[in-house]
Design a protein around this motif. Structure first.
Motif, PDB file in Angstrom:
ATOM      1  N   ARG A 294      -6.128  13.472  -0.245  1.00 46.08           N
ATOM      2  CA  ARG A 294      -6.307  12.661  -1.447  1.00 46.08           C
ATOM      3  C   ARG A 294      -7.015  11.352  -1.101  1.00 46.08           C
ATOM      4  N   ILE A 295      -7.793  10.845  -2.077  1.00 44.87           N
ATOM      5  CA  ILE A 295      -8.201   9.445  -2.077  1.00 44.87           C
ATOM      6  C   ILE A 295      -7.858   8.897  -3.453  1.00 44.87           C
ATOM      7  N   ARG A 296      -7.576   7.608  -3.517  1.00 46.25           N
ATOM      8  CA  ARG A 296      -7.219   7.027  -4.809  1.00 46.25           C
ATOM      9  C   ARG A 296      -7.415   5.514  -4.737  1.00 46.25           C
ATOM     10  N   PHE A 297      -8.152   4.952  -5.678  1.00 48.01           N
ATOM     11  CA  PHE A 297      -8.282   3.501  -5.717  1.00 48.01           C
ATOM     12  C   PHE A 297      -6.978   2.882  -6.218  1.00 48.01           C
ATOM     13  N   THR A 298      -6.586   1.789  -5.612  1.00 51.17           N
ATOM     14  CA  THR A 298      -5.419   1.039  -6.058  1.00 51.17           C
ATOM     15  C   THR A 298      -5.838   0.084  -7.173  1.00 51.17           C
ATOM     16  N   LYS A 299      -4.891  -0.742  -7.637  1.00 53.95           N
ATOM     17  CA  LYS A 299      -5.213  -1.746  -8.656  1.00 53.95           C
ATOM     18  C   LYS A 299      -6.157  -2.818  -8.116  1.00 53.95           C
ATOM     19  N   ASP A 300      -6.203  -2.947  -6.796  1.00 56.64           N
ATOM     20  CA  ASP A 300      -7.092  -3.898  -6.123  1.00 56.64           C
ATOM     21  C   ASP A 300      -8.407  -3.196  -5.801  1.00 56.64           C
ATOM     22  N   SER A 343       3.844  17.946  -1.702  1.00 63.80           N
ATOM     23  CA  SER A 343       4.255  17.169  -2.879  1.00 63.80           C
ATOM     24  C   SER A 343       4.233  15.671  -2.614  1.00 63.80           C
ATOM     25  N   THR A 344       4.197  15.284  -1.346  1.00 66.98           N
ATOM     26  CA  THR A 344       4.145  13.863  -0.976  1.00 66.98           C
ATOM     27  C   THR A 344       2.969  13.158  -1.648  1.00 66.98           C
ATOM     28  N   PHE A 345       1.817  13.803  -1.696  1.00 67.16           N
ATOM     29  CA  PHE A 345       0.594  13.133  -2.136  1.00 67.16           C
ATOM     30  C   PHE A 345       0.677  12.679  -3.592  1.00 67.16           C
ATOM     31  N   ASP A 346       1.258  13.517  -4.443  1.00 68.45           N
ATOM     32  CA  ASP A 346       1.265  13.201  -5.868  1.00 68.45           C
ATOM     33  C   ASP A 346       2.457  12.352  -6.285  1.00 68.45           C
ATOM     34  N   ASN A 347       3.347  12.068  -5.362  1.00 70.03           N
ATOM     35  CA  ASN A 347       4.444  11.144  -5.651  1.00 70.03           C
ATOM     36  C   ASN A 347       4.112   9.716  -5.215  1.00 70.03           C
ATOM     37  N   ILE A 348       2.890   9.495  -4.728  1.00 64.72           N
ATOM     38  CA  ILE A 348       2.438   8.149  -4.382  1.00 64.72           C
ATOM     39  C   ILE A 348       1.742   7.542  -5.603  1.00 64.72           C
ATOM     40  N   HIS A 349       2.294   6.443  -6.110  1.00 62.93           N
ATOM     41  CA  HIS A 349       1.720   5.746  -7.264  1.00 62.93           C
ATOM     42  C   HIS A 349       1.549   4.274  -6.905  1.00 62.93           C
ATOM     43  N   PHE A 350       0.419   3.706  -7.284  1.00 63.34           N
ATOM     44  CA  PHE A 350       0.117   2.321  -6.929  1.00 63.34           C
ATOM     45  C   PHE A 350       0.285   1.409  -8.139  1.00 63.34           C
ATOM     46  N   PHE A 351       0.978   0.310  -7.901  1.00 63.32           N
ATOM     47  CA  PHE A 351       1.199  -0.693  -8.932  1.00 63.32           C
ATOM     48  C   PHE A 351       0.589  -2.011  -8.449  1.00 63.32           C
ATOM     49  N   GLU A 352       0.782  -3.083  -9.194  1.00 61.19           N
ATOM     50  CA  GLU A 352       0.128  -4.346  -8.842  1.00 61.19           C
ATOM     51  C   GLU A 352       0.529  -4.839  -7.461  1.00 61.19           C
ATOM     52  N   GLU A 353       1.806  -4.796  -7.150  1.00 60.79           N
ATOM     53  CA  GLU A 353       2.277  -5.407  -5.903  1.00 60.79           C
ATOM     54  C   GLU A 353       3.041  -4.443  -5.005  1.00 60.79           C
ATOM     55  N   ALA A 354       3.115  -3.180  -5.382  1.00 63.50           N
ATOM     56  CA  ALA A 354       3.894  -2.236  -4.592  1.00 63.50           C
ATOM     57  C   ALA A 354       3.418  -0.814  -4.864  1.00 63.50           C
TER      58      ALA A 354
END
Length: 739
Positions: A294-300, A343-354
């Protein structure tokens, strides 16, 4: 609660009334979907609007907006019959721009593999003028041909997509002007943004194309599969569907498929600066044979998350990459003595500070909360009940929402836990619960089912309070009451090694404990799978129970819901313990006074077909007959990611590959066998069946075999499923009943 209680009472009354119904099940009815519960499909929470969700109608002509609070229709967002310049009468699916102001509508969808497809997409703006009216005009996304994986930029001004393995960019506010980002994409050689076959199948995704949070950069994965060995299978004119071009001379399908121990695609991560049109390669510290699932841009916008695995898949690394400097920083590492679950990959969610992360490092899958710097802030869940799915985080409440097993591997419930550790169960009934939340986590749509309760769908607020019921399946319960149906019962037993296993059993509707019945064992048995769960279903197994069989299903070692030790104890010897547990099941059933232990059959599909062969060749002659559909017969024939996750490579684990091969066990095969396979199976290749059949021929062992031309791993199309299950029924009737 009163309404739910009334619904459940109705379901219970209908179920207990089944014995009063006079109708017998017919196979055609079971396969037709007559007993399939009503459901709600295509529900999408409207982005940036926590109060509403959308759904397309059954006819595929409208997209309708509904209230999360009441479940009632608010307005029709799109109608193909009234939209201006709309060239289609129906559509297949849709998505929203991130701010909810534009629809992307898919038509002429053509499946590729399990997740991927091409489609002709159209744009439809939901912006309103000063009078509150929308433009109501449909615009084609591109005139260059069907597209894959279209994705909006966060500001909604652009759409990126893939066509014929290259990436394209459409700028909406410049007359939908289109530019090409990559140039050298080519089928079976170079892929951009869309994964190769093995990544799509085993890492369960179809898009590796992302915009940065400020809409200034694109990131994508590049697959070079030019050195991956090819696999091909024949195609014929056939029927349902018919390919007239192949009427006289058959064709073939050729694609790249890396089998265990063989070369994988070379993968790399790249970014594209939309303004300067500069493409850069991210300097990911990846093993030469490693994976990027997976690749995924964070909020930053300066932090691109890049997830990597080593080839053994027992080391997971999360990097934050700067899309311009290309420098990567290791943020988190998780390691296992066996493997990291996908299943690890899709349980990673990015928020503003965590960000969230799940791991089995405690022995059970649990949820962890990390700072964006990679520091552990909190272990959110704990104990021996594994987390199933992380659903989201509410910054306003500082609460985490997730599903987890509920005091049993058979049942799942919805929970909320706050930052102080206070845990609340939000689902109201014991069984199987899944949830879909509004964009602000204030409401959720809950799907609930249990063994004797067809699907019930409710809308609830974030405290769990039921607001309304959308589906109660009262029509289905009334239909079921007309039939004389077998009922599932849960049971447990201990193997000779003292291991407790869970199962369900269906007895014939005219069951008499003084008689002895033939038994049909169904199982899947694959790693992490579960067939013994508290949910409703009418299937071919139900039909067989109505025809005088006792039907049993047992989840043996290697299956899910019971923690890492139980699930991963099959590591490096996939199929051995699973087969032994099915043999143990048959031995246990043989001790029951109403079971004829000389007439026990077993069947399964895919991994279940493999386990059928392994069980019938285990060395204990307990099965009189068996059916293996689309079965793996040797892990040398299967793909790298799945096979090596559990077995490592053939070179590293030669003894394991030998011991787990149904081919190597073929001389011990006991009982009548039916092999079934689709010749166009792109997943478990027909090669498995063909080579195993040849082995049986050379051992002079009798067997039956049926091949379905042009059929993939699912073996369907036209009347194919009816033909298949009719054949299975006749086979077991002949072998276990002497018909």
């Amino acid at each position: 609660m009163k309404r739910i209680g009334f619904i459940l009472l109705c379901c219970l009354c209908a179920w207990t009334a089944f014995a009063q119904g006079g109708k017998e099940l017919e196979l055609k009815e079971v396969l037709s979907g007559k007993f399939r519960p009503d459901n709600i499909y295509g529900v999408i929470p409207i982005p940036g609007d926590g109060e509403h969700y959308s759904q397309m109608n059954r006819e595929g002509t409208q997209i309708i907006k509904y209230s999360f609070k009441t479940g009632k229709e608010v307005e029709v967002l799109f109608d193909a019959t009234t939209a201006r310049e709309c060239p289609f009468k129906q559509f297949d699916s849709y998505s929203f721009s991130p701010d909810g102001s534009c629809l992307l509508i898919a038509t002429e969808t053509a499946p590729i593999y399990r997740h991927s497809y091409t489609a002709v997409h159209y744009l439809y703006s939901l912006n309103r003028n000063i009078e509150g009216q929308i433009n109501n005009k449909v615009e084609r996304l591109s005139d260059g041909g069907p597209q894959q994986i279209p994705v909006f930029s966060p500001d909604g001004s652009m759409v990126a997509f893939v066509r014929e393995n290259n990436i394209f960019l459409v700028k909406r506010y410049y007359g939908n002007s289109e530019s090409q980002v990559t140039e050298d994409g080519k089928r079976n050689e170079i892929l951009y943004g869309t994964p190769d076959w093995v990544y799509e199948e085993e890492f369960a995704f179809d898009r590796a194309l992302e915009f940065s949070a400020d809409s200034k950069m694109l990131a994508f994965i590049r697959w070079d599969e030019s050195q991956v060995p090819s696999y091909s299978f024949p195609l014929f004119a056939g029927m349902a569907p018919r390919f007239d071009a192949l009427a006289k001379y058959p064709g073939s399908y050729v694609y790249k498929y890396p089998k265990t121990g063989e070369v994988n695609s070379k993968v790399s991560v790249h970014t594209f600066d939309i303004k300067s049109k500069v493409t850069r390669q991210i300097q990911v510290p990846l093993d030469a044979d490693g994976y990027i699932p997976r690749i995924r841009f964070t909020k930053d916008p300066a932090k691109l998350a890049v997830m990597t695995l080593n080839r053994h898949q027992n080391r997971f690394d999360l990097y934050f990459a700067d899309p311009r400097s290309t420098v990567c920083k290791l943020v988190l590492r998780d390691e296992s003595e066996t493997y990291i679950k996908e299943s690890t990959f899709d349980n990673i969610h990015f928020f503003e500070e965590a960000f969230s992360f799940t791991s089995e490092k405690s022995g059970f899958n649990q949820l962890y909360w990390y700072s964006m710097g990679g520091n552990l802030l909190k272990q959110v869940t704990s104990g021996n009940a594994p987390l199933k799915e992380f659903l989201g985080y509410s910054p306003d409440e500082q609460s985490f929402y997730y599903t987890a097993y509920d005091d049993s591997p058979l049942r799942t419930a919805l929970f909320k836990t706050d930052r102080k550790g206070k845990k609340i169960k939000l689902s109201q009934q014991a069984g199987t619960n899944t949830a879909l939340f509004s964009s602000d986590m204030k409401y959720f749509l809950n799907r609930y089912t249990a063994l004797h309760t067809p699907l019930i769908i409710t809308l609830n607020d974030h405290t769990g309070k039921r607001l309304t019921t959308l589906i109660d399946n009262s029509r289905l319960t009334s239909t079921l009451a007309e039939y004389d149906l077998p009922q599932k019962e849960f049971f447990t037993f201990r193997t000779s090694n003292g291991i407790e296993l869970n199962g369900w059993m269906m007895k014939p509707t005219d069951f008499n404990a003084s008689r002895q019945y033939p038994v049909l064992q169904y199982q899947y048995s694959g790693p992490g799978s579960q067939e013994v769960v508290d949910k409703f279903g009418i299937s071919w197994e139900t039909y067989m129970a109505s025809q005088g069989y006792i039907v049993v299903c047992v989840d043996g070692r290697g299956t899910g819901g019971r923690g890492a030790d139980f699930e991963k104890c099959t590591y490096l010897n996939l199929g051995v313990k699973e087969a032994r547990d099915q043999v143990e099941t048959a031995l246990y059933l043989g001790t029951l006074p109403y079971v004829d232990k000389s007439r026990i059959g077993i069947w399964g599909w895919s991994f279940g077909g493999y386990t059928t062969l392994m069980s019938m060749s285990e060395g204990t002659p307990v099965f009189k007959a068996g059916v293996a559909v689309a079965a793996v017969t040797d892990w040398n024939f299967y793909d790298t990611i799945y096979g090596e996750r559990f077995m490592r490579t053939p070179k590293e684990n030669a003894d394991g590959y030998r011991l787990t091969s149904a081919m190597e066990r073929a001389d011990k095969l006991h009982g009548s066998l039916l092999l079934v396979h689709g010749m166009a199976d792109d997943n478990v290749h027909y090669q498995n069946c063909a080579e195993y059949a040849e082995k049986l021929v050379q051992l002079n062992k009798p067997f039956d075999m049926h091949i379905y031309t042009n059929r993939n791993h699912s073996i369907y199309g036209g009347k194919t499923r009816l033909h298949l299950y009719s054949k299975l029924t006749r086979f077991f009737d002949r072998e276990l009943k002497g018909k």
